[in-house]
Design an enzyme around this catalytic site. Sequence first.
Site, PDB file in Angstrom:
ATOM      1  N   SER A  16      46.425  57.463 -78.268  1.00  0.00           N
ATOM      2  CA  SER A  16      46.295  56.752 -76.997  1.00  0.00           C
ATOM      3  C   SER A  16      45.933  57.784 -75.941  1.00  0.00           C
ATOM      4  CB  SER A  16      47.597  56.027 -76.653  1.00  0.00           C
ATOM      5  OG  SER A  16      48.695  56.907 -76.693  1.00  0.00           O
ATOM      6  N   GLU A  18      45.694  58.794 -71.708  1.00  0.00           N
ATOM      7  CA  GLU A  18      46.169  58.498 -70.351  1.00  0.00           C
ATOM      8  C   GLU A  18      45.171  59.009 -69.313  1.00  0.00           C
ATOM      9  OE1 GLU A  18      50.382  59.200 -69.612  1.00  0.00           O
ATOM     10  OE2 GLU A  18      49.857  60.108 -67.701  1.00  0.00           O
ATOM     11  N   TYR A  50      50.324  55.564 -62.096  1.00  0.00           N
ATOM     12  CA  TYR A  50      50.635  54.809 -60.893  1.00  0.00           C
ATOM     13  C   TYR A  50      51.213  55.788 -59.900  1.00  0.00           C
ATOM     14  CZ  TYR A  50      52.434  50.463 -58.731  1.00  0.00           C
ATOM     15  OH  TYR A  50      52.685  49.387 -57.944  1.00  0.00           O
ATOM     16  N   ALA A  52      52.277  57.534 -55.969  1.00  0.00           N
ATOM     17  CA  ALA A  52      53.309  57.255 -54.968  1.00  0.00           C
ATOM     18  C   ALA A  52      52.771  56.550 -53.726  1.00  0.00           C
ATOM     19  CB  ALA A  52      53.994  58.551 -54.570  1.00  0.00           C
ATOM     20  N   ARG A 108      60.551  55.069 -63.758  1.00  0.00           N
ATOM     21  CA  ARG A 108      61.258  55.009 -62.492  1.00  0.00           C
ATOM     22  C   ARG A 108      60.391  55.566 -61.373  1.00  0.00           C
ATOM     23  NH1 ARG A 108      65.812  59.106 -60.930  1.00  0.00           N
ATOM     24  NH2 ARG A 108      63.849  60.221 -60.625  1.00  0.00           N
ATOM     25  N   ASP A 110      59.185  59.472 -59.419  1.00  0.00           N
ATOM     26  CA  ASP A 110      59.931  60.614 -58.873  1.00  0.00           C
ATOM     27  C   ASP A 110      60.564  60.259 -57.542  1.00  0.00           C
ATOM     28  OD1 ASP A 110      59.739  62.604 -60.834  1.00  0.00           O
ATOM     29  OD2 ASP A 110      57.615  62.881 -60.330  1.00  0.00           O
ATOM     30  N   TYR A 142      62.066  62.836 -72.680  1.00  0.00           N
ATOM     31  CA  TYR A 142      62.001  64.237 -72.246  1.00  0.00           C
ATOM     32  C   TYR A 142      62.630  65.168 -73.287  1.00  0.00           C
ATOM     33  CZ  TYR A 142      60.843  61.803 -68.009  1.00  0.00           C
ATOM     34  OH  TYR A 142      60.222  60.976 -67.116  1.00  0.00           O
ATOM     35  N   LYS A 162      66.922  52.378 -72.428  1.00  0.00           N
ATOM     36  CA  LYS A 162      65.591  51.821 -72.136  1.00  0.00           C
ATOM     37  C   LYS A 162      65.044  51.073 -73.353  1.00  0.00           C
ATOM     38  CE  LYS A 162      63.883  55.877 -70.357  1.00  0.00           C
ATOM     39  NZ  LYS A 162      63.036  56.786 -69.535  1.00  0.00           N
ATOM     40  N   PHE A 213      53.181  72.843 -62.553  1.00  0.00           N
ATOM     41  CA  PHE A 213      53.614  71.532 -62.993  1.00  0.00           C
ATOM     42  C   PHE A 213      54.799  71.649 -63.962  1.00  0.00           C
ATOM     43  CE2 PHE A 213      52.721  67.277 -64.912  1.00  0.00           C
ATOM     44  CZ  PHE A 213      52.944  66.582 -63.738  1.00  0.00           C
ATOM     45  N   HIS A 263      49.789  60.786 -77.971  1.00  0.00           N
ATOM     46  CA  HIS A 263      49.343  60.324 -76.650  1.00  0.00           C
ATOM     47  C   HIS A 263      48.747  61.534 -75.931  1.00  0.00           C
ATOM     48  CE1 HIS A 263      49.497  57.751 -73.047  1.00  0.00           C
ATOM     49  NE2 HIS A 263      49.936  58.806 -72.376  1.00  0.00           N
ATOM     50  N   ARG A 269      39.323  63.675 -68.545  1.00  0.00           N
ATOM     51  CA  ARG A 269      38.197  64.344 -69.201  1.00  0.00           C
ATOM     52  C   ARG A 269      38.266  64.101 -70.704  1.00  0.00           C
ATOM     53  NH1 ARG A 269      35.389  67.287 -65.593  1.00  0.00           N
ATOM     54  NH2 ARG A 269      36.511  67.289 -63.623  1.00  0.00           N
TER      55      ARG A 269
HETATM   56  P1  FAD Z   1      64.637  57.137 -65.852  1.00  0.00           P
HETATM   57  O1  FAD Z   1      64.564  56.837 -67.301  1.00  0.00           O
HETATM   58  O2  FAD Z   1      65.199  56.104 -64.953  1.00  0.00           O
HETATM   59  O3  FAD Z   1      65.470  58.493 -65.696  1.00  0.00           O
HETATM   60  C1  FAD Z   1      65.434  59.260 -64.499  1.00  0.00           C
HETATM   61  C2  FAD Z   1      66.630  60.208 -64.424  1.00  0.00           C
HETATM   62  O4  FAD Z   1      67.794  59.476 -64.094  1.00  0.00           O
HETATM   63  C3  FAD Z   1      66.948  60.917 -65.724  1.00  0.00           C
HETATM   64  O5  FAD Z   1      67.433  62.192 -65.399  1.00  0.00           O
HETATM   65  C4  FAD Z   1      68.040  60.054 -66.334  1.00  0.00           C
HETATM   66  O6  FAD Z   1      68.835  60.778 -67.238  1.00  0.00           O
HETATM   67  C5  FAD Z   1      68.788  59.612 -65.096  1.00  0.00           C
HETATM   68  N1  FAD Z   1      69.426  58.295 -65.173  1.00  0.00           N
HETATM   69  C6  FAD Z   1      68.962  57.173 -65.774  1.00  0.00           C
HETATM   70  N2  FAD Z   1      69.780  56.133 -65.554  1.00  0.00           N
HETATM   71  C7  FAD Z   1      70.796  56.600 -64.782  1.00  0.00           C
HETATM   72  C8  FAD Z   1      71.940  56.018 -64.190  1.00  0.00           C
HETATM   73  N3  FAD Z   1      72.227  54.720 -64.357  1.00  0.00           N
HETATM   74  N4  FAD Z   1      72.752  56.804 -63.435  1.00  0.00           N
HETATM   75  C9  FAD Z   1      72.467  58.110 -63.241  1.00  0.00           C
HETATM   76  N5  FAD Z   1      71.399  58.731 -63.766  1.00  0.00           N
HETATM   77  C10 FAD Z   1      70.567  57.980 -64.524  1.00  0.00           C
HETATM   78  N6  FAD Z   1      55.497  59.056 -62.498  1.00  0.00           N
HETATM   79  C11 FAD Z   1      54.774  58.298 -61.617  1.00  0.00           C
HETATM   80  O7  FAD Z   1      55.073  58.268 -60.421  1.00  0.00           O
HETATM   81  N7  FAD Z   1      53.697  57.558 -62.049  1.00  0.00           N
HETATM   82  C12 FAD Z   1      53.328  57.526 -63.356  1.00  0.00           C
HETATM   83  O8  FAD Z   1      52.362  56.852 -63.708  1.00  0.00           O
HETATM   84  C13 FAD Z   1      54.061  58.292 -64.307  1.00  0.00           C
HETATM   85  N8  FAD Z   1      53.763  58.288 -65.636  1.00  0.00           N
HETATM   86  C14 FAD Z   1      54.536  58.988 -66.531  1.00  0.00           C
HETATM   87  C15 FAD Z   1      54.247  58.904 -67.911  1.00  0.00           C
HETATM   88  C16 FAD Z   1      55.022  59.597 -68.840  1.00  0.00           C
HETATM   89  C17 FAD Z   1      54.702  59.452 -70.307  1.00  0.00           C
HETATM   90  C18 FAD Z   1      56.087  60.427 -68.402  1.00  0.00           C
HETATM   91  C19 FAD Z   1      56.900  61.225 -69.383  1.00  0.00           C
HETATM   92  C20 FAD Z   1      56.388  60.513 -67.040  1.00  0.00           C
HETATM   93  C21 FAD Z   1      55.629  59.798 -66.091  1.00  0.00           C
HETATM   94  N9  FAD Z   1      55.925  59.835 -64.718  1.00  0.00           N
HETATM   95  C22 FAD Z   1      55.174  59.072 -63.825  1.00  0.00           C
HETATM   96  C23 FAD Z   1      57.012  60.675 -64.190  1.00  0.00           C
HETATM   97  C24 FAD Z   1      58.341  59.919 -64.062  1.00  0.00           C
HETATM   98  O9  FAD Z   1      58.209  58.873 -63.123  1.00  0.00           O
HETATM   99  C25 FAD Z   1      59.408  60.921 -63.602  1.00  0.00           C
HETATM  100  O10 FAD Z   1      59.672  61.830 -64.617  1.00  0.00           O
HETATM  101  C26 FAD Z   1      60.681  60.314 -63.060  1.00  0.00           C
HETATM  102  O11 FAD Z   1      61.407  61.324 -62.379  1.00  0.00           O
HETATM  103  C27 FAD Z   1      61.605  59.708 -64.109  1.00  0.00           C
HETATM  104  O12 FAD Z   1      61.092  58.553 -64.611  1.00  0.00           O
HETATM  105  P2  FAD Z   1      61.792  57.833 -65.899  1.00  0.00           P
HETATM  106  O13 FAD Z   1      61.054  56.588 -66.118  1.00  0.00           O
HETATM  107  O14 FAD Z   1      61.924  58.785 -67.012  1.00  0.00           O
HETATM  108  O15 FAD Z   1      63.235  57.522 -65.239  1.00  0.00           O
END
Ligand code: FAD
Length: 291
Positions: A16, A18, A50, A52, A108, A110, A142, A162, A213, A263, A269
């Site tokens: 896949s 991205e 997606y 910010a 989620r 950042d 991660y 999740k 990064f 992935h 590119r």
């Molecule tokens: P989560 O799974 O919610 O975890 C975030 C943090 O919170 C983790 O440290 C987790 O351990 C902790 N946590 C989870 N639940 C709880 C809880 N209930 N209480 C306390 N702590 C908790 N970012 C973008 O903005 N746009 C994108 O398109 C994008 N694409 C991505 C694609 C991939 C494949 C990856 C790996 C990352 C991508 N990111 C993107 C980055 C991502 O949004 C960030 O890494 C973000 O900080 C965490 O997202 P998550 O979905 O892993 O969050």
Amino acid sequence: ALNQNLASLQGKINVSFEFFPPKTEEMTNTLWQSIERLSTLKPKFVSVTYGANSGERDRTHSIIKEIKNKTGLIAAPHLTCIDASKEELIQIAKDYFDNGIRHIVALRGDLPPNSGKPDMYAADLVTLLKSVADFDISVAAYPEVHPEAKNAKSDLINLKAKLDAGANRAITQFFFDIESYLRFRDRCVAIGIDADIIPGILPVSNFNQLQKFATMTNVKVPDWLKNMFIGLDNDPETRKMVGASVAMEMVKILSREGVKDFHFYTLNRAELSYAICHTLGVRPDLQATSK
Ligand code: FAD
């Protein structure tokens, strides 16, 4: 023996790709050329990130629909929940569903600097999406632990949450330390995760950018990798070849370890990802293209 191993992989590997929403007309052209070239490899899906700011968000929606309509590929939008209301997220999900989009990468996002505890985590977004429709959902994982996580265990429990909420697979943050991916995969199995943990492969062509990064995201840049790029600051051509060769070596080892899905963080590119796929036996259907 190595070539034999790779030959036996042909047809068994899924990939896949991205992409991110381009900002200029030139970048838009590059994106479409890349999509066209990579689509010949019949990826399982392609995804679009997606961002910010709201301008980029609208672009994600439109590019996804355009990819789906122009190429027929499965196009998966990334969706973050960090600064949207539940109502907005439901609306976006419904709109995607009405446009035939069934795959979503649920994240989620950042946290903005100095923000407090977020209202929603990715697990909550998965639950919300599943309440709208039976989407196919990918989530983030991660291998080297998310920078905000209390510890590796809680991060792993979050990944399981999740998947238990209905996600179908996880895609990892990029990594270069293969051992940490393999250990992570074992730990996933040990806590009862049976979904695929798909390695996210970042072909490196700009090492300095990578280092920034990697620091932000808690990803280890091993000394051997640093060493590979020494002296190449002003030599983008060689950097590209070195980056491709590093990624080819990585996917070769991973496929020997039983990884069947990859992935690619293409950075819009095609060149490096295409070449790496080629070495994995992922190639265009030559009979179809020669007709
Ligand atoms: P989560 O799974 O919610 O975890 C975030 C943090 O919170 C983790 O440290 C987790 O351990 C902790 N946590 C989870 N639940 C709880 C809880 N209930 N209480 C306390 N702590 C908790 N970012 C973008 O903005 N746009 C994108 O398109 C994008 N694409 C991505 C694609 C991939 C494949 C990856 C790996 C990352 C991508 N990111 C993107 C980055 C991502 O949004 C960030 O890494 C973000 O900080 C965490 O997202 P998550 O979905 O892993 O969050």
